[in-house]
Write a protein that holds these residues in place. Structure first.
Motif, PDB file in Angstrom:
ATOM      1  N   ALA A 289     -54.098 -47.604 -33.669  1.00 52.32           N
ATOM      2  CA  ALA A 289     -54.964 -48.397 -34.465  1.00 52.32           C
ATOM      3  C   ALA A 289     -56.088 -49.073 -33.768  1.00 52.32           C
ATOM      4  CB  ALA A 289     -54.459 -49.124 -35.401  1.00 52.32           C
ATOM      5  N   GLY A 290     -55.903 -49.362 -32.304  1.00 53.15           N
ATOM      6  CA  GLY A 290     -56.965 -49.909 -31.427  1.00 53.15           C
ATOM      7  C   GLY A 290     -56.657 -51.371 -31.396  1.00 53.15           C
ATOM      8  N   LEU A 291     -55.398 -51.773 -31.895  1.00 54.39           N
ATOM      9  CA  LEU A 291     -55.319 -53.192 -31.803  1.00 54.39           C
ATOM     10  C   LEU A 291     -54.854 -53.837 -30.356  1.00 54.39           C
ATOM     11  CD1 LEU A 291     -52.675 -54.064 -34.834  1.00 54.39           C
ATOM     12  CD2 LEU A 291     -54.690 -55.348 -34.340  1.00 54.39           C
ATOM     13  N   ALA A 292     -54.572 -52.801 -29.605  1.00 54.22           N
ATOM     14  CA  ALA A 292     -54.283 -52.966 -28.275  1.00 54.22           C
ATOM     15  C   ALA A 292     -54.397 -51.455 -27.385  1.00 54.22           C
ATOM     16  CB  ALA A 292     -53.024 -53.859 -28.022  1.00 54.22           C
ATOM     17  N   LYS A 293     -54.514 -51.754 -25.889  1.00 51.41           N
ATOM     18  CA  LYS A 293     -54.613 -50.457 -25.370  1.00 51.41           C
ATOM     19  C   LYS A 293     -53.114 -50.290 -24.807  1.00 51.41           C
ATOM     20  CE  LYS A 293     -57.903 -50.130 -22.035  1.00 51.41           C
ATOM     21  NZ  LYS A 293     -58.205 -48.749 -22.581  1.00 51.41           N
ATOM     22  N   THR A 294     -52.223 -51.344 -24.761  1.00 55.04           N
ATOM     23  CA  THR A 294     -50.820 -51.250 -24.304  1.00 55.04           C
ATOM     24  C   THR A 294     -50.065 -52.125 -25.211  1.00 55.04           C
ATOM     25  OG1 THR A 294     -51.820 -50.760 -21.993  1.00 55.04           O
ATOM     26  CG2 THR A 294     -49.386 -51.778 -22.609  1.00 55.04           C
ATOM     27  N   CYS A 295     -48.806 -51.733 -25.477  1.00 53.72           N
ATOM     28  CA  CYS A 295     -47.960 -52.497 -26.453  1.00 53.72           C
ATOM     29  C   CYS A 295     -46.604 -52.186 -26.077  1.00 53.72           C
ATOM     30  CB  CYS A 295     -48.449 -52.265 -27.845  1.00 53.72           C
ATOM     31  SG  CYS A 295     -47.212 -53.268 -29.079  1.00 53.72           S
ATOM     32  N   GLU A 296     -45.859 -53.249 -25.639  1.00 55.11           N
ATOM     33  CA  GLU A 296     -44.446 -53.366 -25.888  1.00 55.11           C
ATOM     34  C   GLU A 296     -43.674 -54.334 -26.776  1.00 55.11           C
ATOM     35  OE1 GLU A 296     -41.846 -53.364 -21.890  1.00 55.11           O
ATOM     36  OE2 GLU A 296     -42.015 -55.473 -22.533  1.00 55.11           O
ATOM     37  N   ILE A 297     -42.904 -53.571 -27.317  1.00 48.51           N
ATOM     38  CA  ILE A 297     -42.076 -54.364 -28.688  1.00 48.51           C
ATOM     39  C   ILE A 297     -40.561 -54.640 -28.159  1.00 48.51           C
ATOM     40  CG2 ILE A 297     -41.508 -54.313 -30.923  1.00 48.51           C
ATOM     41  CD1 ILE A 297     -44.112 -52.955 -31.402  1.00 48.51           C
ATOM     42  N   GLN A 298     -39.997 -55.655 -28.163  1.00 49.83           N
ATOM     43  CA  GLN A 298     -38.628 -55.744 -28.156  1.00 49.83           C
ATOM     44  C   GLN A 298     -38.116 -56.074 -29.428  1.00 49.83           C
ATOM     45  OE1 GLN A 298     -36.617 -59.381 -26.727  1.00 49.83           O
ATOM     46  NE2 GLN A 298     -35.548 -58.126 -25.279  1.00 49.83           N
ATOM     47  N   LEU A 299     -36.920 -55.492 -29.843  1.00 51.77           N
ATOM     48  CA  LEU A 299     -36.231 -55.937 -30.933  1.00 51.77           C
ATOM     49  C   LEU A 299     -34.541 -56.107 -30.554  1.00 51.77           C
ATOM     50  CD1 LEU A 299     -37.158 -52.969 -33.603  1.00 51.77           C
ATOM     51  CD2 LEU A 299     -38.320 -55.354 -33.242  1.00 51.77           C
ATOM     52  N   VAL A 311     -38.268 -60.407 -32.774  1.00 49.48           N
ATOM     53  CA  VAL A 311     -39.276 -59.501 -32.514  1.00 49.48           C
ATOM     54  C   VAL A 311     -40.200 -60.002 -31.611  1.00 49.48           C
ATOM     55  CG1 VAL A 311     -41.147 -58.003 -33.422  1.00 49.48           C
ATOM     56  CG2 VAL A 311     -38.935 -58.685 -34.989  1.00 49.48           C
ATOM     57  N   HIS A 312     -40.179 -59.286 -30.417  1.00 51.23           N
ATOM     58  CA  HIS A 312     -41.259 -59.892 -29.546  1.00 51.23           C
ATOM     59  C   HIS A 312     -42.332 -58.792 -29.210  1.00 51.23           C
ATOM     60  CE1 HIS A 312     -42.462 -61.994 -25.713  1.00 51.23           C
ATOM     61  NE2 HIS A 312     -42.717 -60.825 -25.079  1.00 51.23           N
ATOM     62  N   VAL A 313     -43.632 -59.162 -29.027  1.00 53.06           N
ATOM     63  CA  VAL A 313     -44.775 -58.250 -28.922  1.00 53.06           C
ATOM     64  C   VAL A 313     -45.303 -58.777 -27.392  1.00 53.06           C
ATOM     65  CG1 VAL A 313     -47.120 -57.536 -29.627  1.00 53.06           C
ATOM     66  CG2 VAL A 313     -45.033 -58.033 -31.099  1.00 53.06           C
ATOM     67  N   GLU A 314     -45.576 -57.818 -26.540  1.00 54.29           N
ATOM     68  CA  GLU A 314     -46.353 -58.062 -25.488  1.00 54.29           C
ATOM     69  C   GLU A 314     -47.514 -57.003 -25.299  1.00 54.29           C
ATOM     70  OE1 GLU A 314     -48.183 -59.476 -22.622  1.00 54.29           O
ATOM     71  OE2 GLU A 314     -46.278 -60.348 -22.425  1.00 54.29           O
ATOM     72  N   THR A 315     -48.681 -57.413 -25.084  1.00 54.56           N
ATOM     73  CA  THR A 315     -49.915 -56.478 -25.186  1.00 54.56           C
ATOM     74  C   THR A 315     -50.630 -56.617 -23.585  1.00 54.56           C
ATOM     75  OG1 THR A 315     -51.443 -58.036 -26.068  1.00 54.56           O
ATOM     76  CG2 THR A 315     -50.561 -56.548 -27.503  1.00 54.56           C
ATOM     77  N   PHE A 316     -50.013 -57.539 -22.900  1.00 60.13           N
ATOM     78  CA  PHE A 316     -50.448 -57.413 -21.559  1.00 60.13           C
ATOM     79  C   PHE A 316     -51.838 -57.789 -21.185  1.00 60.13           C
ATOM     80  CE2 PHE A 316     -46.760 -54.580 -21.850  1.00 60.13           C
ATOM     81  CZ  PHE A 316     -45.979 -55.379 -20.880  1.00 60.13           C
ATOM     82  N   GLY A 317     -52.567 -58.547 -22.157  1.00 61.61           N
ATOM     83  CA  GLY A 317     -53.922 -58.939 -22.088  1.00 61.61           C
ATOM     84  C   GLY A 317     -54.867 -58.095 -22.919  1.00 61.61           C
ATOM     85  N   THR A 318     -54.443 -56.829 -23.296  1.00 69.91           N
ATOM     86  CA  THR A 318     -55.208 -55.923 -23.782  1.00 69.91           C
ATOM     87  C   THR A 318     -55.455 -55.835 -25.500  1.00 69.91           C
ATOM     88  OG1 THR A 318     -53.332 -53.980 -24.268  1.00 69.91           O
ATOM     89  CG2 THR A 318     -54.332 -54.375 -21.871  1.00 69.91           C
ATOM     90  N   GLY A 319     -54.663 -57.012 -26.079  1.00 69.59           N
ATOM     91  CA  GLY A 319     -54.893 -57.047 -27.485  1.00 69.59           C
ATOM     92  C   GLY A 319     -56.187 -57.617 -28.120  1.00 69.59           C
TER      93      GLY A 319
END
Length: 390
Positions: A289-299, A311-319
């Protein structure tokens, strides 16, 4: 330029560990085909001339586990006595029913929607825009090599190939930009009467140059094919195999974090599998969807508890919006309770055998619901993206 490198590895379906994963998932599929409510935690080990199945299965299905295992081995191609392991190898089994204490975490719920997780643990999902599959390039291309190696064997184009094999790809980045392939390693099991010169020429011309993007291969790309010069003895005859030992090749090639749980042989009440699939599905929507270039999610989950603990979200500054805003959107857009995951992704079906080799993620054309994007969810994510950009 600030060049950095990253390497990922894939193995063929004839690798000893992958033989075990494929048997375990074939057993799971056979159970689900007869009884969608089957509980399965099947483990397999193989060695020279023998295989052993163990674990916990509770099901109304009637499955000939030995016949399933032999069928998988035959399909992979271990049918020649010279290989030291074949579909006629000795079979033993230690399968028993699931522990009542473990089953309680799932069975004690008042209804499906309050069904708890089958175990505690944490799972990761990941997506990035490096490839059309929204997967990291190194693992995507390593899988392309091992798939291609198997295709060359099965088609008869390289008739001297045997089932075992590995591939490794090292990619180069300039900062965050993918700029090329620095190194390729292919190790292919082969018949004893073929020369190493023939193998190296054929593998480079018919595999590497076909499977990898030409613009990523440069004059400085290092190519290593069967570096020791000989790979005749392979498969379970050379190296004992076990389910769950290729969890990095199964996921993101080490480019994202991993919760530690293996997938194959586990029914979808095990969140090691189902929640990892859900986390990938969620991350893929964020990137698509273009919300971020990179996305890692932990459940994370607790046994017997339906809602995820975190629920943890990390977009590494690309969001395009904050990670917190993405997390809030994910909680609203996705139901992460185990029963809801199973229902949403339609996981009580025999769809798992196809995942047991060449990775569980990135193949959108097959029957993998966690790889298929939902238009309504995408539009919801794009609205959030537009609001964040406004």
């Amino acid at each position: 330029m600030s060049i950095r490198y990253f390497t990922s590895e894939s193995v063929t379906e004839g690798h000893p560990d992958k033989v075990c994963d494929q048997i375990a998932d074939a057993v799971l599929d056979a159970l689900l085909a007869q009884d969608p409510m089957s509980r399965c935690a099947c483990e397999v080990t193989v060695e020279s001339g023998a295989m052993h199945m163990m674990g916990e299965i509770t099901s109304r299905a009637s499955v000939d586990y030995e016949a399933v295992a032999r069928g998988v081995i035959r399909k992979i191609g271990y049918t020649n006595d010279e290989y030291g392991f074949t579909d006629r190898s000795r079979f033993t089994s230690g399968i028993h029913t699931q522990s009542a204490d473990i089953a309680m975490g799932v069975d004690s719920a008042a209804d499906e929607d309050t069904t708890g997780a089958g175990d505690q643990g944490m799972m990761f999902g990941y997506a990035c825009d490096e490839t059309p599959e929204l997967m990291p390039a190194a693992i995507c291309w390593a899988h392309a090599l091992t798939r291609g190696l198997t295709a060359l064997r099965r088609s008869g184009e390289l008739p001297y190939l045997r089932p075992d094999g590995k591939a490794q790809v090292t990619v180069a980045y300039d900062g965050q930009t993918l700029v090329g392939i620095a190194a390729v390693v292919v190790s292919a099991q082969h018949d004893p009467d073929v020369s190493i010169e023939t193998i190296r020429r054929d593998i480079e011309e018919r595999l590497i140059r076909r499977a990898l993007p030409a613009d990523m291969l440069t004059d400085s790309t290092k190519i290593y094919i069967n570096p020791t010069g000989r790979f005749v003895l392979g498969g379970p005859a050379a190296d004992t195999g076990l389910t769950g030992r290729k969890i990095i090749a199964d996921t993101y090639g080490g480019y994202a974090r991993h919760g530690g749980g293996a997938f194959s042989g586990k029914d979808p009440t095990k969140v090691d599998r189902s929640a990892a699939y859900m986390a990938r599905w969620m991350a893929k929507h964020v990137v698509a969807a273009g919300l971020a270039k990179t996305c890692e999610i932990q459940l994370s989950y607790a046994i017997g508890v339906a809602q995820p603990l975190s629920v943890h979200v990390e977009t590494f500054g690309t969001g395009k919006v904050s990670d917190g805003a993405i997390e809030a959107w994910l909680r609203d857009a996705f139901d992460m309770r185990p029963a809801a995951i199973i229902r949403t992704l339609d996981l009580r079906r025999p769809i798992y055998s196809g995942t047991a080799a060449y990775g569980h993620f990135g193949e959108a054309d097959g029957d993998r619901p966690w790889e298929k994007l939902n238009d309504e969810i995408l539009e919801s994510a794009r609205r959030l993206c537009r609001c964040g950009a406004a």
